[in-house]
Scaffold this motif. Structure first.
Motif, mmCIF file in Angstrom:
data_model
loop_
_atom_site.group_PDB
_atom_site.id
_atom_site.type_symbol
_atom_site.label_atom_id
_atom_site.label_comp_id
_atom_site.label_asym_id
_atom_site.label_seq_id
_atom_site.Cartn_x
_atom_site.Cartn_y
_atom_site.Cartn_z
ATOM 1 N N ASN A 169 0.830 -1.202 0.000
ATOM 2 C CA ASN A 169 0.000 0.000 0.000
ATOM 3 C C ASN A 169 0.862 1.249 0.000
ATOM 4 O O ASN A 169 2.030 1.219 0.402
ATOM 5 N N LYS A 191 -4.544 4.186 6.193
ATOM 6 C CA LYS A 191 -5.168 2.908 5.839
ATOM 7 C C LYS A 191 -6.040 2.352 6.957
ATOM 8 O O LYS A 191 -6.959 1.572 6.694
ATOM 9 N N LEU A 197 -7.793 -2.768 4.268
ATOM 10 C CA LEU A 197 -6.560 -2.565 3.498
ATOM 11 C C LEU A 197 -5.371 -3.301 4.106
ATOM 12 O O LEU A 197 -4.310 -2.727 4.332
#
Length: 641
Positions: free
Chosen positions: A238, A247, A291
């Protein structure tokens, strides 16, 4: 960045300048009817328009669901956004200068707004760059992967604006900094480049990865997820945390799912990007994904804005990692769930598949049916307590029962609690109906006792957690050694040690401690009451003849800095150590009674009932003893470590 408290003048000017028809027409198709405008209400399902907007009054009203208000309230309700965020967006749109109640913060806030706008711009351009790269020759492998291995249609690829990060170290850097002339500092703050580990300069954050844009609830790109196309680790990467991207507070695809969540009154949370994308492609558009981190309370609260019934279904993988993720998410939201503020359900798909795998072989209708029949979180957790447990074994039966009591103790509604107690009793009975009433009473009593308030003057946060007990022998070793050390080095507490053992009818269980105690009793008769060095010296001389025993007890003849400190709390430590010894004794008795109760339940009900009462009495005594050990000094002594 914390939203400042807005000055009333700013709010008033926004209300004056914001055109309600202009604002609402972006969300609702409006048709002129006389002086007003008419459209289909966005807050409830309707076929005939009953939603009116009045330019003269700058108000909206629905004759169907009675929703009404001004432009600010409309955006708050339709986008589920906080008041200050809506006012600030409208202020920028209608060029209203922002004033806060803290004038010194205004300039800093405006700089922050300008920075965020620049970052949004850079990230949008980067998303376009990645999309373009996917269609070039270097992106063919990624495109083929999406179509053949992920079974995504061209429409879905475009809908989610999937892309590809080229192999080169500085491809995006060159595009944004050299061609587009953005400053290196801004591109770095957007999370798109990072410093080289060795040498000067920067490299791209994502290289040779399939790119998934991550958006906020307004559809603006705030970060990216990248999946490797090789064997590189991590498989998924990410964007780093930035001014825009957190996130732990972001849900993938929420911008696309929020309307469907509101209409279907249910949110589905999956683990991976491609699980969410596959569900959307299959028409299940109320799905979002975490995530790669544990689902947080912030993320749960975001979803709750969009569902009136507060129904959230967690569809995590059924493997050990997925189960742990579900349990962590339950832990985050348990307080809300017990209070009825969220209706949390857990969906484990057949054969341990994730949503993406399941939909390649099954139709969306089957998945939808499984969604509607997914068990409530507490039913799922009760089943989890039984996974891989053989409750015919006394220790495993005890463990499962304790976990069930911990689950049921927080249910406030009495009828609901009674329902689950009966249900759990049936599971624990293993089909023996004669045991159910006994188990119901046992569970009810344990749940009731676990709900009793703490002793006066204590709180849950004040009580230290007991350190984990490695084994009964370990506990005995530490508690017995503590009593012996106090007896040897603190003569004024010798009688207290003796009294504590006699009052509880306790003996030293470990052979080397029993040996030392026997030597002490034999020598003590010839010593003055407060002799310390004489006793230790005589014991050392006497134990020379027993080298094996001496090797196990010689450390008790000496004090270090910590054990010297222990002597300052000798009285409390004696009580705690004695409680430890009695607890081990009671635990052995409890285990024996439980074994006899289960063994005799079907052959000798009367004796079985006797052992049940003995088991229950031992269990209650163990709870009392554990409470006796819960003093602050336990955190700094060896007992239970």
């Amino acid at each position: 960045m914390q939203t400042p408290r807005l000055h009333q003048d700013t709010i008033d000017r926004v209300k004056e300048r914001a055109d309600i028809v202009d604002v609402i027409s972006e969300k609702v198709v409006l048709r002129k009817r006389g002086k007003d405008f008419l459209g289909l209400c966005p807050f409830h399902e309707e076929k005939s328009p009953s939603f009116t907007v009045s330019p003269s009054k700058q108000m909206y009203y629905c004759f169907g669901c009675q929703a009404g208000g001004n432009a600010i309230k409309f955006l708050m309700e339709v986008d589920k956004r906080p008041f200050a965020d809506v006012v600030l967006d409208l202020a920028r749109r209608y060029q209203v200068s922002v004033q806060t109640l803290e004038p010194e913060q205004q300039q800093e806030w405006q700089r922050g707004v300008a920075l965020r706008d620049q970052l949004y711009e850079i990230l949008a351009i980067a998303a376009g760059f990645y999309q373009h790269a996917l269609r070039q020759s270097q992106g063919q492998q990624a495109l083929e992967y999406l179509k053949t291995q992920r079974h995504l249609s061209e429409e879905t690829i475009q809908q989610f604006q999937l892309g590809y990060a080229p192999v080169g170290w500085e491809t995006l850097y060159s595009y944004l900094v050299e061609q587009k002339s953005y400053s290196v500092q801004l591109v770095e703050k957007a999370g798109l480049i990072k410093h080289r580990k060795t040498g000067d300069g920067y490299i791209d954050q994502f290289r040779d990865r399939l790119i998934i844009p991550i958006r906020d609830t307004q559809g603006r790109v705030i970060g990216f997820g990248g999946r490797t196309l090789a064997d590189e680790q991590p498989k998924y990467l990410n964007s780093p945390e930035t001014e825009l991207f957190n996130k732990g507070k972001t849900l993938f695809a929420l911008d696309k799912a929020k309307d469907a969540i509101s209409k279907q009154d249910r949110a589905v949370v999956v683990e991976g990007y491609f699980d969410a994308i596959a569900l959307h492609q299959s028409g299940i558009t109320n799905a979002v994904a975490s995530l790669g981190t544990a689902l947080s309370l912030d993320q749960i609260r975001q979803l709750l804005r969009y569902t009136e019934s507060k129904q959230i279904v967690l569809n995590f993988d059924a493997d050990a990692a997925g189960t742990k993720a579900a349990e962590r998410a339950i832990g985050e939201v348990a307080d809300l769930a017990y209070k009825g503020q969220v209706q949390l359900r857990i969906l484990n798909l057949p054969d341990g598949k994730d949503a993406d795998e399941f939909l390649t072989k099954s139709d969306p209708e089957t998945y939808h049916h499984l969604l509607t029949t997914a068990p409530l979180w507490i039913d799922w957790q009760i089943e989890q307590t039984l996974v891989n447990k053989d409750i015919s074994q006394a220790d495993q039966f005890q463990q499962v029962t304790g976990e069930i009591v911990n689950l049921l103790r927080n249910i406030d509604n009495q009828s609901t609690r009674t329902h689950y107690i009966s249900q759990c009793a049936e599971k624990l009975s293993k089909g023996d109906a004669r045991l159910v009433p006994l188990l119901v009473e046992n569970l009810r009593t344990q749940v009731k006792r676990s709900q009793q308030p703490l002793a006066k003057g204590t709180t849950k946060t004040q009580q230290p957690q007991l350190l984990p007990i490695a084994s009964e022998r370990n506990l005995l070793e530490q508690a017995e050694a503590l009593l012996l050390r106090i007896f040897l080095h603190a003569p004024e507490y010798r009688q207290a040690v003796v009294d504590s053992l006699e009052e509880r009818d306790l003996l030293f269980c470990l052979s080397h401690h029993r040996f030392l105690w026997q030597q002490i009793l034999e020598l003590q008769e010839s010593l003055t009451p407060h002799a310390t060095s004489d006793l230790i010296s005589l014991l050392q001389d006497r134990c020379v003849e027993f080298p094996n025993e001496l090797a196990l007890i010689s450390h008790l003849f000496h004090l270090d800095e910590k054990t010297q400190q222990d002597l300052l709390r000798a009285e409390a430590l004696i009580r705690a150590a004695a409680a430890c010894l009695e607890e081990v004794q009671c635990e052995k008795h409890r285990r024996y009674c439980l074994e006899q109760w289960q063994k005799l339940a079907s052959t000798d009900p009367e004796r079985s009932q006797y052992y049940y009462h003995e088991f229950y009495s031992a269990q209650q005594r163990i709870k009392e003893l554990k409470q006796q050990r819960q003093f602050n000094f336990l955190e700094v002594t060896q007992i239970g470590s």
